[in-house]
Design an enzyme around this catalytic site. Structure first.
Site, PDB file in Angstrom:
ATOM      1  CB  SER A 259      -0.886  -0.016   1.249  1.00  0.00           C
ATOM      2  OG  SER A 259      -1.871   0.987   1.181  1.00  0.00           O
ATOM      3  CD  GLU A 260      -0.363   3.302  -3.968  1.00  0.00           C
ATOM      4  OE1 GLU A 260      -0.843   2.335  -3.339  1.00  0.00           O
ATOM      5  OE2 GLU A 260      -0.963   3.910  -4.866  1.00  0.00           O
ATOM      6  CG  ASN A 261      -1.284   4.223   2.883  1.00  0.00           C
ATOM      7  OD1 ASN A 261      -1.109   3.200   2.213  1.00  0.00           O
ATOM      8  ND2 ASN A 261      -2.234   4.322   3.784  1.00  0.00           N
TER       9      ASN A 261
ATOM     10  CB  SER B 119       6.001   3.561   0.967  1.00  0.00           C
ATOM     11  OG  SER B 119       4.991   2.943   0.215  1.00  0.00           O
TER      12      SER B 119
END
Lengths: 221, 216, 221, 216
Positions: A45-47, A84
């Site tokens: 997940s990018e966050n 990330s």
């Protein structure tokens, strides 16, 4: 089976056991529902985490890259956004699955803006398409008005240049083989003429051109 | 050493019109609510705000946009806050859209004393406009420059009185990086503990980076 | 009081309450012993932590930047080396105190190698001297053979160019004021002529030129 | 998914003459002992080793130098291992000395898909020789390039079976960064636990970066 489910079930077969995968919002998210039983993937997940899973209990501290409540699997790992994107750009994500507004025969993708109309920002899409080892575009073959989305040249602003690996639609599967857009599979009941009629790009036809197989796992939606 | 604790009603002393503010958070998740409210209450305007996104109309930094406090936004995504898009289209507010990996890395460079970095992201797109391109071992990169701000506001799950911070789950996101890259850092926390109660291996932002702690 | 203790006691007065400080190996390390009682500083260690303290119980997982066992104070924080140098280069270290082989009147420092003789590597010294807000050189005024170490131009390879803030020796304290090497203090019993005779650099004399004060805190060594 | 556990006597299968190896550790603190011993036992030679320092003659990666397994060292400091200096002076071994902040950042870039970065460190010194200088807002920077290796070896205090790692105190140092920047990563740990036993917020290196775990 509707077009989206067909596409998601076909994309599910593209992923390998152990892969680290980033699934875009919308259709790509469905792919997780149809993974073959012997395939376990880790969702990024990018966050800032690995091990995204379905919501179990809602926790205000845990949202997915769309800002919606989500869950996590055992073995999940949290980190900051710089880390990330180190993972994303650094080739540590085996595949990303994203929707597309346009893809062209040079492996270019446009999926982040329509000038004067939709300018939400690119978020993490440019980094994902640039950095993921495989970029799988999961989209309906034509726009709502019937216009082809697989083009000779993208007309919309690009997300990244020359980075698309695979296109899966409800009609066909294309791969970029040595940089050449190549038709590899047709959906059940769809013939080459129909694919040609719906595709503006020039493409080769694979000598192994065959009917699309789809994942049988998971509940029909 | 002097105490870092700051009452919510003293936050305004650190604000001024026209200042630049880095904020933690992703769609509002991990954005310090009480500090944003204090910025609202202070009446400061003409702000430049820098962070991942402008959240929703009524969450995260959304209210600062809706209530006309912002001159410029630097962010990666504004799609969930229609007010941002409307103001951008109407040229009432400037919006600079930056790829997410590039934005967080620009901020990290600003905090780490680096002038910039070379990224493949954005090559061949509108993002490359006006930027220097450098080719290394056959790969083309954009030279992206460091970014800093006057103030950074972060949300921590736990803080000790020396300012050592821990974040929780996905609320970490931009927070530890923006805490590096501003002249002044104000952290908000729900749980304030004594110095020594956070194990040294568990600190995510060292206290030396944090100037003030707001506890609510 | 020997020269090293005098220097360390003088440097101790340069540090302010709340400062984040990196102390080099050797003489600079002594400074921590002589801090005034109302001054608490946080010591940074290049290998990756803040809150360095004296050894309490030996822990094989805790060494200082010299690779020697050390301790930590309450509120210490550990991190990786990339973060450690983000702090150092990013201006988050208020002062570093280092020894010098040569300093010149252009604020250049040479302290990491003697070609053909001593080539240990620069370790973190170049980053510290470049990034710390203040660079305090704590060294004996002359080399063992009596040759001046404060020069018109460094002859040895530089550690960093134009970054020195303050020089403290057993004879004098110099500051770079608007880029000009300026003599500010003399040690007790040392006069200007003696300092001139031991210094090869050109320097201004501060209008506030006065006798050096030193910290009275801490046990004599 | 296949198990990541690797017996010490299987490490040799991942080694070959002439390969490049990134190692964690600072003066031996945080360098994986059993893996270094396995490299010794395997007999591989002509290695390029990259890490902070060459420790002491008999600790960390020191034995690899002493026993003539290394063609080239890229490090920041070699002063505590006189064998490194002797071999460098005698031109028996190549040594590239890099400022510590620059070395760790070059490795981070290699692992993060960045081509390089701009640092003020080394400007006006021998470090700038042969490098491009770029001035941004009046400040001169050196363009330093990314660095990767074939293999990274790291020492973790605790690992779960998925490869999630935790380091302890100052033994963290280069470890989390080198784990990003190699084609293959082998981690050594003293404490192997089940998946789920390390809290997600406490993971320092995510398991997806780790190919093999050696437990001793």
């Amino acid at each position: 089976m509707n077009a989206k489910e067909l596409i998601a079930r076909r994309v599910a077969l593209e992923l390998n056991d152990g892969d680290v995968v980033n699934l875009g919002i919308g259709l790509p998210t469905l792919v997780a529902n149809y993974l073959p039983e012997d395939v376990t993937i880790t969702l990024q997940s990018e966050n800032g985490f690995l091990g995204l899973g379905p919501v179990t209990e809602e926790d205000p501290y845990l949202v997915n890259a769309g800002g919606q409540p989500c869950g996590m699997v055992p073995g999940a790992a949290m980190f900051d956004s710089a880390f990330s994107f180190a993972l994303i750009r650094g080739g540590h994500v085996d595949a990303c699955v994203l929707g597309g507004l346009e893809v062209d025969q040079h492996a270019n993708l446009a999926n982040w803006m329509v000038p004067g109309k939709m300018v939400p920002g690119m978020g993490g899409a440019m980094d994902l398409v640039t950095g993921a080892r495989r970029v799988i575009i999961a989209m309906e073959h034509c726009a709502k008005n019937g216009a082809p989305k697989i083009l000779k040249e993208c007309t919309l602003p690009l997300t990244a240049k020359g980075k698309v690996s695979t296109i899966v639609t409800e009609l066909a599967v294309f791969e970029f083989e040595d940089g050449v857009l190549t038709l590899c599979e047709h959906a059940p009941g769809v013939d080459l003429a129909q694919i040609r009629a719906s595709t503006a790009a020039d493409f080769a036809v694979s000598p192994d051109f065959a009917e699309m197989q789809i994942s049988q796992t998971g509940m029909p939606s | 050493m002097k105490s870092k604790e700051l009452a919510v009603d003293r936050i305004a002393e650190h604000l001024r019109d026209g200042m630049s503010i880095l904020f933690g958070g992703f769609m509002g998740n991990g954005t310090p609510k009480a500090i944003v409210q204090a910025i609202m209450d202070s009446g400061v305007k003409e702000l430049t705000i820098i962070g991942n996104d402008t959240a929703f109309v009524d969450t995260g930094v959304g209210p600062l946009i809706t209530h006309d406090r912002v001159r410029k936004v630097i962010a990666t995504h504004i799609g969930l806050n229609p007010e941002t898009g409307r103001r951008m289209m109407a040229a009432e507010m400037e919006v600079e859209l930056v790829p997410q990996g590039t934005l967080i890395e620009r901020i990290r460079c600003g905090g780490a004393g680096l002038g910039g970095f070379l990224t493949p992201t954005g090559v061949g797109t509108v993002v490359e406009d006006g930027k220097q391109k450098i080719t290394i071992q056959g790969v083309e990169y954009l030279l992206e420059q460091a970014l800093r701000a006057d103030l950074a506001i972060v949300q921590a799950h736990k803080a000790d009185r020396a300012g050592n911070l821990r974040y929780r789950l996905s609320a970490r996101n931009f927070n530890p990086i923006v805490a590096l890259a501003a002249d002044k850092v104000i952290a908000e926390t729900e749980h304030l503990v004594e110095v020594g109660e956070i194990d040294p291996d568990d600190v995510m932002t060292p206290g030396v980076l944090v100037d003030y702690i707001v506890c609510h």
